[in-house]
Design a protein around this motif. Structure first.
Motif, PDB file in Angstrom:
ATOM      1  N   VAL A  19       0.842  -1.199   0.000  1.00  0.00           N
ATOM      2  CA  VAL A  19       0.000   0.000   0.000  1.00  0.00           C
ATOM      3  C   VAL A  19       0.873   1.243   0.000  1.00  0.00           C
ATOM      4  O   VAL A  19       0.635   2.199  -0.736  1.00  0.00           O
ATOM      5  CB  VAL A  19      -0.924   0.020   1.225  1.00  0.00           C
ATOM      6  CG1 VAL A  19      -1.680   1.346   1.314  1.00  0.00           C
ATOM      7  CG2 VAL A  19      -1.905  -1.126   1.180  1.00  0.00           C
ATOM      8  N   GLN A  20       1.902   1.216   0.846  1.00  0.00           N
ATOM      9  CA  GLN A  20       2.728   2.417   0.992  1.00  0.00           C
ATOM     10  C   GLN A  20       3.589   2.701  -0.238  1.00  0.00           C
ATOM     11  O   GLN A  20       3.709   3.843  -0.662  1.00  0.00           O
ATOM     12  CB  GLN A  20       3.660   2.270   2.204  1.00  0.00           C
ATOM     13  CG  GLN A  20       2.992   2.595   3.517  1.00  0.00           C
ATOM     14  CD  GLN A  20       3.884   2.210   4.689  1.00  0.00           C
ATOM     15  OE1 GLN A  20       5.110   2.291   4.622  1.00  0.00           O
ATOM     16  NE2 GLN A  20       3.275   1.774   5.770  1.00  0.00           N
ATOM     17  N   GLY A 114      -7.060  -0.614  -5.110  1.00  0.00           N
ATOM     18  CA  GLY A 114      -7.264   0.584  -5.912  1.00  0.00           C
ATOM     19  C   GLY A 114      -5.999   0.990  -6.645  1.00  0.00           C
ATOM     20  O   GLY A 114      -6.041   1.476  -7.772  1.00  0.00           O
ATOM     21  N   ARG A 115      -4.887   0.743  -6.006  1.00  0.00           N
ATOM     22  CA  ARG A 115      -3.620   1.136  -6.621  1.00  0.00           C
ATOM     23  C   ARG A 115      -3.089   0.118  -7.608  1.00  0.00           C
ATOM     24  O   ARG A 115      -2.249   0.429  -8.440  1.00  0.00           O
ATOM     25  CB  ARG A 115      -2.560   1.337  -5.544  1.00  0.00           C
ATOM     26  CG  ARG A 115      -2.798   2.593  -4.766  1.00  0.00           C
ATOM     27  CD  ARG A 115      -1.865   2.685  -3.593  1.00  0.00           C
ATOM     28  NE  ARG A 115      -2.042   3.955  -2.956  1.00  0.00           N
ATOM     29  CZ  ARG A 115      -1.058   4.822  -2.747  1.00  0.00           C
ATOM     30  NH1 ARG A 115       0.164   4.516  -3.097  1.00  0.00           N
ATOM     31  NH2 ARG A 115      -1.289   5.967  -2.173  1.00  0.00           N
ATOM     32  N   ALA A 171      -6.614   6.672  -3.961  1.00  0.00           N
ATOM     33  CA  ALA A 171      -6.057   8.028  -4.028  1.00  0.00           C
ATOM     34  C   ALA A 171      -6.727   8.936  -3.021  1.00  0.00           C
ATOM     35  O   ALA A 171      -7.033  10.093  -3.310  1.00  0.00           O
ATOM     36  CB  ALA A 171      -6.207   8.580  -5.444  1.00  0.00           C
ATOM     37  N   ALA A 172      -6.945   8.424  -1.817  1.00  0.00           N
ATOM     38  CA  ALA A 172      -7.653   9.195  -0.803  1.00  0.00           C
ATOM     39  C   ALA A 172      -6.906  10.482  -0.456  1.00  0.00           C
ATOM     40  O   ALA A 172      -7.513  11.479  -0.051  1.00  0.00           O
ATOM     41  CB  ALA A 172      -7.858   8.353   0.454  1.00  0.00           C
ATOM     42  N   ASP A 173      -5.595  10.479  -0.654  1.00  0.00           N
ATOM     43  CA  ASP A 173      -4.817  11.673  -0.355  1.00  0.00           C
ATOM     44  C   ASP A 173      -5.197  12.822  -1.285  1.00  0.00           C
ATOM     45  O   ASP A 173      -5.144  13.990  -0.902  1.00  0.00           O
ATOM     46  CB  ASP A 173      -3.316  11.377  -0.444  1.00  0.00           C
ATOM     47  CG  ASP A 173      -2.969  10.572  -1.676  1.00  0.00           C
ATOM     48  OD1 ASP A 173      -3.829   9.796  -2.134  1.00  0.00           O
ATOM     49  OD2 ASP A 173      -1.842  10.699  -2.185  1.00  0.00           O
TER      50      ASP A 173
ATOM     51  N   HIS B 117      -1.372   7.766 -10.752  1.00  0.00           N
ATOM     52  CA  HIS B 117      -2.000   7.893  -9.446  1.00  0.00           C
ATOM     53  C   HIS B 117      -1.634   6.754  -8.507  1.00  0.00           C
ATOM     54  O   HIS B 117      -1.582   6.935  -7.303  1.00  0.00           O
ATOM     55  CB  HIS B 117      -3.510   7.967  -9.614  1.00  0.00           C
ATOM     56  CG  HIS B 117      -3.949   9.153 -10.410  1.00  0.00           C
ATOM     57  ND1 HIS B 117      -3.944  10.420  -9.892  1.00  0.00           N
ATOM     58  CD2 HIS B 117      -4.366   9.280 -11.673  1.00  0.00           C
ATOM     59  CE1 HIS B 117      -4.363  11.269 -10.808  1.00  0.00           C
ATOM     60  NE2 HIS B 117      -4.627  10.599 -11.906  1.00  0.00           N
ATOM     61  N   ALA B 118      -1.399   5.579  -9.063  1.00  0.00           N
ATOM     62  CA  ALA B 118      -1.126   4.433  -8.211  1.00  0.00           C
ATOM     63  C   ALA B 118       0.328   4.365  -7.776  1.00  0.00           C
ATOM     64  O   ALA B 118       0.660   3.626  -6.860  1.00  0.00           O
ATOM     65  CB  ALA B 118      -1.483   3.154  -8.932  1.00  0.00           C
TER      66      ALA B 118
END
Lengths: 215, 215
Positions: A19-20, A114-115, A171-173, B117-118
């Motif tokens: 994720v990171q 999502g990513r 892309a919540a950021d 974006h990812a």
DNA sequence: GTCTATAGCATGATAGAC
DNA sequence: GTCTATCATGCTATAGAC
């Protein structure tokens, strides 16, 4: 705190780091360090990094898709022979993902997924094959709920819907950036309600005039 | 065929490979091979891989965002003191990206950007700063066109919109998969019309009842 | 099952000849 | 500006002791 089983600890650590930093950019070293395990353990338990990546995804994706289908079963059952509500079908499609974020261990999986779309690979292709049943069932349901759409028009709109969903988690950021910090994913119910409202309206919209609808 | 200038050839090759394999996974070696240039040339022209990545994005992003603002100027001018049409604002936001795909050299940039974006990074953060002006202007325009939305509600919906757009370009293969090969991005006008119809309906939808709208 | 050690390779970057 | 050669580093994967 963390599960005693090394294999599970490795999966948890990998998921967190994926994720990171993304899948490709995460090394086995960082995973085993984070999991408090030995560098060789990944190859002992999984055989290779690639197989482990598959395991990270399958672990949550399988139950997630089963949930979606079960939820859709219920929606269809309740509708009987009557009309199928778009919002209800959307709830079955989107709800399980949001629900997943209530489970501490699964929490960051929706973000990870999502990513994933951007890191498409031979690896990714294999993961998307797990969606076959979900895809078939939800296309049928949406076509029934939206009789003004044919398959190509629906496919476009499902694509927009999936994009909105993937982006919401991945892309919540950027949401935070747009809203000047006022919006976050922490209000899951609100986010789900908003996404359903937005995409239900989009799906229901009349098809604009045009010549060819097949491209 | 390809431009004589090595610097430009490097940018073209990098862009092509970034689309195919992602930014992180693309090595300087593959870039210089593809560009028919020497391995050392990237460091000669740009100083580092990171600076080159920035250059790949800025090259098209800067004119793209200028286009959006010019287009929005025109829309606002035509509206005068009257109401601002959502579809027109959406056209100004989305149109330049689709238009870009008519330019052979810029063609794959929207796909690349959709995928970016990812791979969020310190690198990505710097790129998104280029959106400041566009963001401010379009938020104002959308608020004017959609008086039933406040900033947090609009931010959520813009987020969904951007997700749908990014996914449209970045994951076109999934569209093909959903539609069983019937839908592709090749009909740009049709795709743009569909995305505008979908997201205009989503933006216009009434705000569902809820307690707190700020999270 | 867990560990150390290391093989074998690819990477980004640079020095220095031309 | 362009090239070759090379450095230092990081990677996945594996062999083999315990």
């Amino acid at each position: 705190m963390s599960p005693a089983d090394t294999r599970e600890r490795l999966l948890d650590a990998a998921q967190r780091l994926f994720v990171q930093n993304g899948v490709r950019a995460t090394s086995l070293r960082s995973i085993t360090t984070e999991a408090d395990a030995n560098l060789a353990s990944v190859n002992y338990y999984f055989g290779s990094k690639e197989i482990m990546v598959q395991a990270v995804f399958s672990r949550w994706l399988e139950p997630l898709n089963k949930d979606r289908l079960k939820w859709l079963d219920r929606v269809e059952e309740e509708a009987g022979d009557g009309p199928l509500e778009v919002e209800a079908v959307l709830g079955a499609f989107l709800g399980p993902t949001f629900h997943m974020m209530r489970d501490e261990r699964a929490r960051d999986f929706p973000c990870l997924f999502g990513r994933l779309h951007a890191e498409s690979d031979e690896l990714t292709a294999a993961i998307f094959e797990q969606f076959h049943d979900v895809q078939v069932r939800f296309i049928q349901a949406f076509l029934r709920a939206l009789p003004h759409l044919n398959l190509p028009e629906l496919a476009w709109r499902m694509h927009f819907l999936i994009g909105a969903m993937a982006y919401t988690f991945g892309a919540a950021d950027i949401l935070k950036f747009i809203s000047k910090g006022q919006c976050t994913l922490s209000d899951l119910e609100g986010a789900l309600k908003r996404l359903i409202a937005f995409s239900a309206a989009g799906l229901k919209a009349p098809v604009p005039n045009q010549g060819d609808t097949t491209q």
